[in-house]
Design a protein around this motif. Structure first.
Motif, mmCIF file in Angstrom:
data_model
loop_
_atom_site.group_PDB
_atom_site.id
_atom_site.type_symbol
_atom_site.label_atom_id
_atom_site.label_comp_id
_atom_site.label_asym_id
_atom_site.label_seq_id
_atom_site.Cartn_x
_atom_site.Cartn_y
_atom_site.Cartn_z
ATOM 1 N N SER A 173 0.787 -1.236 0.000
ATOM 2 C CA SER A 173 0.000 0.000 0.000
ATOM 3 C C SER A 173 0.817 1.283 0.000
ATOM 4 O O SER A 173 0.350 2.327 -0.462
ATOM 5 N N GLY A 174 2.014 1.233 0.564
ATOM 6 C CA GLY A 174 2.787 2.458 0.711
ATOM 7 C C GLY A 174 2.339 3.310 1.880
ATOM 8 O O GLY A 174 2.849 4.418 2.077
ATOM 9 N N LEU A 175 1.392 2.819 2.676
ATOM 10 C CA LEU A 175 0.934 3.541 3.862
ATOM 11 C C LEU A 175 1.857 3.227 5.035
ATOM 12 O O LEU A 175 2.568 2.220 5.014
ATOM 13 N N PRO A 176 1.873 4.071 6.062
ATOM 14 C CA PRO A 176 2.750 3.826 7.215
ATOM 15 C C PRO A 176 2.537 2.420 7.779
ATOM 16 O O PRO A 176 1.408 2.017 8.034
ATOM 17 N N ASN A 177 3.632 1.690 7.953
ATOM 18 C CA ASN A 177 3.510 0.302 8.393
ATOM 19 C C ASN A 177 4.207 0.003 9.707
ATOM 20 O O ASN A 177 4.348 -1.159 10.094
ATOM 21 N N ASP A 178 4.652 1.075 10.408
ATOM 22 C CA ASP A 178 5.283 0.830 11.701
ATOM 23 C C ASP A 178 4.257 0.431 12.753
ATOM 24 O O ASP A 178 4.592 -0.178 13.770
ATOM 25 N N ARG A 179 2.994 0.761 12.487
ATOM 26 C CA ARG A 179 1.902 0.364 13.394
ATOM 27 C C ARG A 179 0.633 0.226 12.568
ATOM 28 O O ARG A 179 0.266 1.122 11.834
ATOM 29 N N PRO A 222 -3.624 5.813 16.282
ATOM 30 C CA PRO A 222 -2.473 6.239 15.468
ATOM 31 C C PRO A 222 -1.845 5.072 14.718
ATOM 32 O O PRO A 222 -0.693 4.690 14.961
ATOM 33 N N ALA A 223 -2.610 4.507 13.806
ATOM 34 C CA ALA A 223 -2.135 3.347 13.059
ATOM 35 C C ALA A 223 -2.902 3.246 11.744
ATOM 36 O O ALA A 223 -4.022 3.745 11.625
ATOM 37 N N THR A 224 -2.309 2.596 10.762
ATOM 38 C CA THR A 224 -3.031 2.280 9.532
ATOM 39 C C THR A 224 -4.095 1.234 9.848
ATOM 40 O O THR A 224 -3.812 0.235 10.519
ATOM 41 N N LEU A 225 -5.310 1.482 9.399
ATOM 42 C CA LEU A 225 -6.413 0.555 9.650
ATOM 43 C C LEU A 225 -6.571 -0.391 8.464
ATOM 44 O O LEU A 225 -6.509 0.043 7.307
ATOM 45 N N ILE A 226 -6.769 -1.667 8.747
ATOM 46 C CA ILE A 226 -6.905 -2.672 7.695
ATOM 47 C C ILE A 226 -8.219 -3.421 7.875
ATOM 48 O O ILE A 226 -8.512 -3.922 8.965
#
Length: 275
Positions: A126-132, A157-161
């Motif tokens: 996705s290229g979205l932030p993946n640290d969390r 504070p995280a990418t939602l899946i």
């Protein structure tokens, strides 16, 4: 490897599309167990046929009862039993939780074999932030409940899946646009298959694209974490109405205030009007 496995439960990840993604260890395990518990014997049967494996299949899905679970538990006390889902890693939005929990409680050995997982693969594409990141399963079918879940998760504070289906994609994108304006969204579909794609943009951009090009296949929906997007465009009434479905005005106001950062007293007054 036949007859070399110890008694217990073996959680085996299977391909999500490309059959080449099965691991050597998974093949050896499926060949060596006494039986394979699966969601759909037809789906798993095709996979085993492709692998040249003949195996006893036992249906274990969302409709399985306590009796079905007890029979599997009794078997795995003396023999190795594999658990698979139709695709991907079992127990990730699939049945099996109770079986694993009960097996552990009874001292039965439980082993998990890593492999394909659509949520993790989509995260890497996705290229979205993946640290969390937070995996939240499927969004609810009903609009108010869907908006309520998005509001509840909006401040994390995280990418939602999420997992999603093609017929519901537009509704979910519309809800994201309403509840989480300004967020970047990614749609990953047909993962590991010929027409694999991961498309990102605003919800409106994605709605326009998939209206013109109706999607097929299973979908992973990802939402960027909160940033500096304006909260003034949020449909507060929609959030309050969704919260009021299951909570008192004071509780609804508190949950929406937490999700949006808006004034709780103002929200409470509006909740009373809507109630």
């Amino acid at each position: 490897m036949e007859n070399s496995l110890s008694p217990g439960l073996y959680i085996v990840a299977t391909p999500i599309g490309n059959l080449g993604d099965i691991t050597v260890r998974a093949v050896e395990t499926l060949r060596g167990v006494s039986a394979v518990a699966c969601e759909d014997t037809r789906v798993t049967g095709k996979l085993l046929h492709h692998l040249g494996i003949k195996q006893k299949l036992i249906r274990y899905d969302d409709h399985a009862g306590e009796g079905d679970r007890e029979r599997l538990l009794a078997l795995m006390e003396s023999a190795p039993v594999a658990l698979v889902s139709d695709a991907g890693t079992p127990l990730i939005s699939d049945p099996g939780y109770r079986l694993v929990r009960t097996a552990r409680e009874r001292g039965i050995t439980v082993t998990s074999l890593p492999g394909a997982n659509a949520a993790v693969m989509a995260m890497t594409l996705s290229g979205l932030p993946n640290d969390r990141f937070l995996f939240a399963g499927f969004l609810p079918n009903k609009a108010k409940a869907r908006e309520g879940v998005l509001a509840e998760l909006s401040k994390i504070p995280a990418t939602l899946i999420f997992y999603e289906t093609a017929p519901r994609l537009e509704d979910s994108l519309t809800a994201i646009d309403s509840v989480l304006p300004g967020r970047e969204v990614a749609v990953a579909r047909e993962l590991t298959k010929k027409f694999e794609e991961c498309r990102s943009g605003s919800p409106q951009d994605l709605i326009a694209h998939y209206t013109a090009h109706p999607p097929k296949g299973e979908i992973v929906l990802l939402i960027a974490p909160p940033g500096d997007e304006p909260m003034g465009d949020v449909d507060v009434d929609a959030l309050l109405r969704a919260a009021l479905e299951e909570a008192k005005p004071s509780q609804a106001a508190a949950s929406v205030a937490k999700a949006t950062g808006l004034d709780r007293k103002t929200l409470y007054a509006r909740a009373l009007e809507l109630k």
